[in-house]
Enzyme design. Structure first.
Site, PDB file in Angstrom:
ATOM      1  N   ALA A  65       0.864  -1.179   0.000  1.00  8.95           N
ATOM      2  CA  ALA A  65       0.000   0.000   0.000  1.00  8.95           C
ATOM      3  C   ALA A  65       0.900   1.228   0.000  1.00  8.95           C
ATOM      4  CB  ALA A  65      -0.876  -0.023   1.244  1.00  8.95           C
ATOM      5  N   GLY A 108       0.688  -5.064   1.004  1.00  7.36           N
ATOM      6  CA  GLY A 108      -0.541  -5.124   0.207  1.00  7.36           C
ATOM      7  C   GLY A 108      -0.303  -5.752  -1.162  1.00  7.36           C
ATOM      8  N   GLU A 111      -0.481  -9.352  -0.554  1.00  3.29           N
ATOM      9  CA  GLU A 111      -1.893  -9.657  -0.261  1.00  3.29           C
ATOM     10  C   GLU A 111      -2.736  -9.638  -1.547  1.00  3.29           C
ATOM     11  OE1 GLU A 111      -1.889  -6.595   2.775  1.00  3.29           O
ATOM     12  OE2 GLU A 111      -2.385  -8.082   4.293  1.00  3.29           O
ATOM     13  N   GLU A 131       5.110  -5.050   6.931  1.00  2.00           N
ATOM     14  CA  GLU A 131       4.397  -3.998   7.676  1.00  2.00           C
ATOM     15  C   GLU A 131       4.948  -3.803   9.084  1.00  2.00           C
ATOM     16  OE1 GLU A 131       2.963  -6.464   5.940  1.00  2.00           O
ATOM     17  OE2 GLU A 131       1.214  -5.728   4.830  1.00  2.00           O
TER      18      GLU A 131
END
Ligand code: HXC
Length: 257
Positions: A65, A108, A111, A131
């Site tokens: 992200a 992300g 993911e 993260e």
């Protein structure tokens, strides 16, 4: 549809979506994710497309992200942004999506790859959930899908250390389907997409739905769900055609009905 952060190429019955923020290693900002959700929804209802390939570039599938977009946010900002509704829309795609991953698939990005149904990796692919290194933890399925894919102990190590694993390790752990030289990863993913796209589309959708249910239901409920989808296919023309073609020793002609 016009997109700024992704590139859509249709080669029916396959469509390829390329994440396209190369300057920031395809960091997933809200605009990119919103475009991606709109694009997969459009492809999901496009009858000329049976299978979707999602890719980045050689250096990065996606490095996570967009950290700059989140850095100053507080809890209420995050809640009111409702960032995860776009992830839910991508997850809702009924057609199969193959991730073609080269370079970084982190946070992300990892993911997003795991939200796909099959992962083809280049030898240079690196997967990780870093993260923890920036004070948070996975938020788009990393603690759930990764654990289901590789088991508790490997997932725990990846999530708690934030360290990346290479393509071969990911393959051994059960996170990717195949590893190929970097110059072939997209071609290989498209080849696989071609095989799936040549199958009867309704059966493909119901089979995908049933496999995914195995992550959500007990074995008993999952078996019942599977059985209902199996029965349902007996009202499709493709079931009649598929079985008739087998008996007549010829290739079936699918109608997608
Ligand atoms: C914003 C990013 C970014 C990210 C890289 N960039 N990752 N920008 N968000 N996630 C930008 C850098 O700031 C830099 O921009 C450019 O991309 C190139 O990156 P470098 O760091 O210079 O490249 P390199 O040295 O090769 O290192 C690659 C890297 C590193 C190891 C992948 O970029 C990195 O650690 N990125 C962050 C990975 C990460 O923590 N991901 C998880 C994010 S949180 P400039 O402008 O400086 O050139 C997350 C939560 C998801 O994903 C929850 C669901 C929403």
């Amino acid at each position: 549809m016009e997109f700024e952060n992704i590139i859509l190429t249709k080669e029916a019955p396959i469509a390829t979506i390329q994440l396209n923020r190369p300057d920031v290693l395809n960091a997933l900002n809200r605009k990119l994710l919103t475009e991606l959700a709109a694009c997969v929804e459009e492809l999901d209802s496009d009858e000329s497309v049976n299978c979707i390939v999602l890719t980045g570039n050689e250096k990065a599938f996606a490095a996570g992200a967009d950290i700059k977009e989140m850095a100053e946010a507080d809890t209420i900002d995050m809640l009111s942004r409702d960032s995860f509704s776009v992830w839910d829309r991508i997850r809702g795609t009924r057609k199969p999506i193959i991730a073609a991953v080269s370079g970084f698939a982190l946070g992300g990005g990892c993911e997003l790859a795991m939200m796909c149904d099959i992962i083809v990796a280049s030898e240079t692919a690196k997967f990780g959930q870093p993260e923890i290194n920036i004070g948070v933890m996975p938020g788009a399925g990393g603690t759930q899908r990764l654990t289901r894919a590789v088991g508790k102990y490997k997932a725990m190590e990846i999530v708690l250390t934030g360290e990346m694993i290479g393509a071969d390790d990911a393959m051994r752990a059960g996170l990717v389907n195949r590893v190929v030289p970097v110059e072939l990863y997209l071609e290989e993913a498209k080849k696989l997409a071609g095989v799936i796209a040549s199958k009867p589309p309704v059966a493909v959708k119901l089979a995908k739905e049933s496999v995914l249910k195995s992550h959500e239901l007990s074995l008993k409920d999952g078996l019942e769900f599977e059985r209902k989808n199996f029965y349902m296919l007996f009202s499709s023309e493709d079931q009649k055609e598929g079985m008739k073609a087998f008996v007549e020793k010829r290739k079936p002609k699918w109608k997608g009905k």
